[in-house]
Design a protein around this motif. Structure first.
Motif, mmCIF file in Angstrom:
data_model
loop_
_atom_site.group_PDB
_atom_site.id
_atom_site.type_symbol
_atom_site.label_atom_id
_atom_site.label_comp_id
_atom_site.label_asym_id
_atom_site.label_seq_id
_atom_site.Cartn_x
_atom_site.Cartn_y
_atom_site.Cartn_z
ATOM 1 N N GLU A 154 6.758 12.860 11.649
ATOM 2 C CA GLU A 154 7.982 12.943 12.443
ATOM 3 C C GLU A 154 8.879 11.783 12.040
ATOM 4 O O GLU A 154 8.448 10.630 11.989
ATOM 5 C CB GLU A 154 7.645 12.874 13.930
ATOM 6 C CG GLU A 154 8.835 13.018 14.843
ATOM 7 C CD GLU A 154 8.431 12.963 16.303
ATOM 8 O OE1 GLU A 154 8.622 11.897 16.926
ATOM 9 O OE2 GLU A 154 7.899 13.968 16.809
ATOM 10 N N PRO A 186 11.343 8.837 12.336
ATOM 11 C CA PRO A 186 11.836 7.947 13.397
ATOM 12 C C PRO A 186 13.364 8.004 13.498
ATOM 13 O O PRO A 186 14.061 8.174 12.495
ATOM 14 C CB PRO A 186 11.371 6.557 12.939
ATOM 15 C CG PRO A 186 10.303 6.809 11.938
ATOM 16 C CD PRO A 186 10.639 8.112 11.280
ATOM 17 N N HIS A 201 6.282 4.803 14.261
ATOM 18 C CA HIS A 201 5.705 5.361 15.480
ATOM 19 C C HIS A 201 4.231 4.956 15.506
ATOM 20 O O HIS A 201 3.539 5.063 14.487
ATOM 21 C CB HIS A 201 5.814 6.891 15.503
ATOM 22 C CG HIS A 201 7.197 7.390 15.720
ATOM 23 N ND1 HIS A 201 7.670 8.556 15.159
ATOM 24 C CD2 HIS A 201 8.227 6.889 16.460
ATOM 25 C CE1 HIS A 201 8.922 8.757 15.542
ATOM 26 N NE2 HIS A 201 9.278 7.761 16.319
ATOM 27 N N LYS A 221 -0.018 7.196 20.192
ATOM 28 C CA LYS A 221 0.302 8.533 20.691
ATOM 29 C C LYS A 221 1.666 9.029 20.219
ATOM 30 O O LYS A 221 1.914 10.234 20.174
ATOM 31 C CB LYS A 221 0.230 8.547 22.218
ATOM 32 C CG LYS A 221 -1.184 8.396 22.770
ATOM 33 C CD LYS A 221 -1.203 8.516 24.284
ATOM 34 C CE LYS A 221 -2.623 8.400 24.813
ATOM 35 N NZ LYS A 221 -2.662 8.521 26.308
ATOM 36 N N LYS A 222 2.543 8.109 19.859
ATOM 37 C CA LYS A 222 3.867 8.508 19.374
ATOM 38 C C LYS A 222 3.860 8.855 17.884
ATOM 39 O O LYS A 222 4.852 9.367 17.360
ATOM 40 C CB LYS A 222 4.881 7.395 19.641
ATOM 41 C CG LYS A 222 5.191 7.183 21.114
ATOM 42 C CD LYS A 222 6.286 6.147 21.297
ATOM 43 C CE LYS A 222 6.646 5.983 22.771
ATOM 44 N NZ LYS A 222 7.740 4.990 22.961
ATOM 45 N N LYS A 272 3.286 11.089 15.231
ATOM 46 C CA LYS A 272 3.085 12.516 15.001
ATOM 47 C C LYS A 272 3.042 12.774 13.493
ATOM 48 O O LYS A 272 4.022 12.563 12.785
ATOM 49 C CB LYS A 272 4.214 13.325 15.632
ATOM 50 C CG LYS A 272 4.446 13.039 17.118
ATOM 51 C CD LYS A 272 3.225 13.406 17.942
ATOM 52 C CE LYS A 272 3.508 13.180 19.429
ATOM 53 N NZ LYS A 272 2.319 13.463 20.271
#
Length: 290
Positions: free
Chosen positions: A167, A169, A204, A207-208, A210
């Motif tokens: 993912e 940022p 990230h 848990k952030k 991805k």
């Protein structure tokens, strides 16, 4: 933190000719985007991929698989993509304590051991393997930056080897200046080289973070499926790397309990390579559904 060695500053703007490869000094890159994804793996099983003297870096109870893909847009030897599959490590007679090697990197000789390193161009293979001992070979690669994600695919023989996706940022404003060490095996020796990085990135964590990492059906990296790869604990996007490859290289003999039955890959794999900057075709193998 690091500073450019004085010897590199002194020869900036001069030229070198190594193994038939002409280049202007220093060996550097600029304006090159990159992604990184870090996954927890089983430390005992990680040892199977590491030579004597190289130990898994342990974050709590887990070792770390490090996937780094760089889209080199401006370099001394032209454009190419480099797809690094590595295990975070330390170098020494004994394994290092947990966590501390992330802080005292010089003391524990912290770095990453590169398991596989496909690149786009032949000249990158010739230089990276022949000069620095990096396990480069040509592969079918891409590097895709979209609004919400960054991804890269690696194919061989029409089959998927690996695919990584993170993912993206929203902000990439964190500055970093550091020295990163790569350990590789070539010619029956352990090779160590460093790159000096000056860049900004977005990150990230936990848990952030991805990310998706897929090992495909090509046989090259099937053994890595045994590493018990977990969910990503960190992802990074670096929109524009500026880096200098250090000219100081270290090497040690690889040692074994018994004499190996097969010869390690040697200079025969690079001596007849040319200086082509042409890429192989883009990867086309289908990506499995999530």
């Amino acid at each position: 933190m690091f500073c450019i060695p004085q010897r590199i500053k002194q020869y900036t703007g001069r030229y070198s000719l190594v193994d038939g490869i002409p280049f202007k000094l220093p060996v550097n890159t600029s304006n090159s985007p990159a992604l990184m994804a870090i996954f927890p793996i089983n430390p005992e099983k990680a040892k199977q991929f590491l030579p004597a003297g190289i130990h898994p870096f342990r974050l709590w109870k887990k070792a770390l698989l490090v996937i780094t893909v760089i889209d080199y847009k401006e370099t001394t030897i032209g454009k190419y993509i480099e797809y690094s599959i590595a295990i975070a490590c330390t170098h020494g007679a004994k394994p290092a304590p947990r966590l501390l090697p992330a802080i005292f990197m010089n003391f524990f000789k912290t770095g990453q051991y590169v398991v596989d390193l496909p690149v786009s161009s032949e000249i990158s293979v010739k230089g990276g393997k022949g000069i620095w001992g990096m396990p480069k070979h040509q592969g079918h690669l891409n590097f895709e930056i979209e609004d919400n994600k960054v991804s890269s695919q690696y194919d061989l023989d029409g089959k998927l080897v690996t695919y990584v996706e993170i993912e993206k940022p929203k902000k990439t404003c964190i500055p970093v200046k550091t020295r990163a060490s790569n350990y590789c095996s070539f010619r029956g020796m352990l090779m160590k080289s460093d790159i000096l990085l000056d860049t900004k990135f977005g990150v990230h964590l936990f848990k952030k973070a991805k990310a998706r990492f897929v090992i495909g059906d090509h046989p090259r990296l099937q053994a890595m499926k045994e590493l018990e790869i977990g969910e990503a604990i960190a992802t990074m996007f670096l929109p524009s790397i500026n880096g200098t490859l250090d000219d100081h290289i270290e090497s040690w003999f690889l040692d074994y309990e018994q004499l190996p039955d097969t010869l390690p890959e040697g200079l025969e794999s690079v001596i007849n390579l040319g200086l082509s900057e042409e890429w192989l075709s883009p990867p086309t193998a289908p990506i499995p559904e999530k």
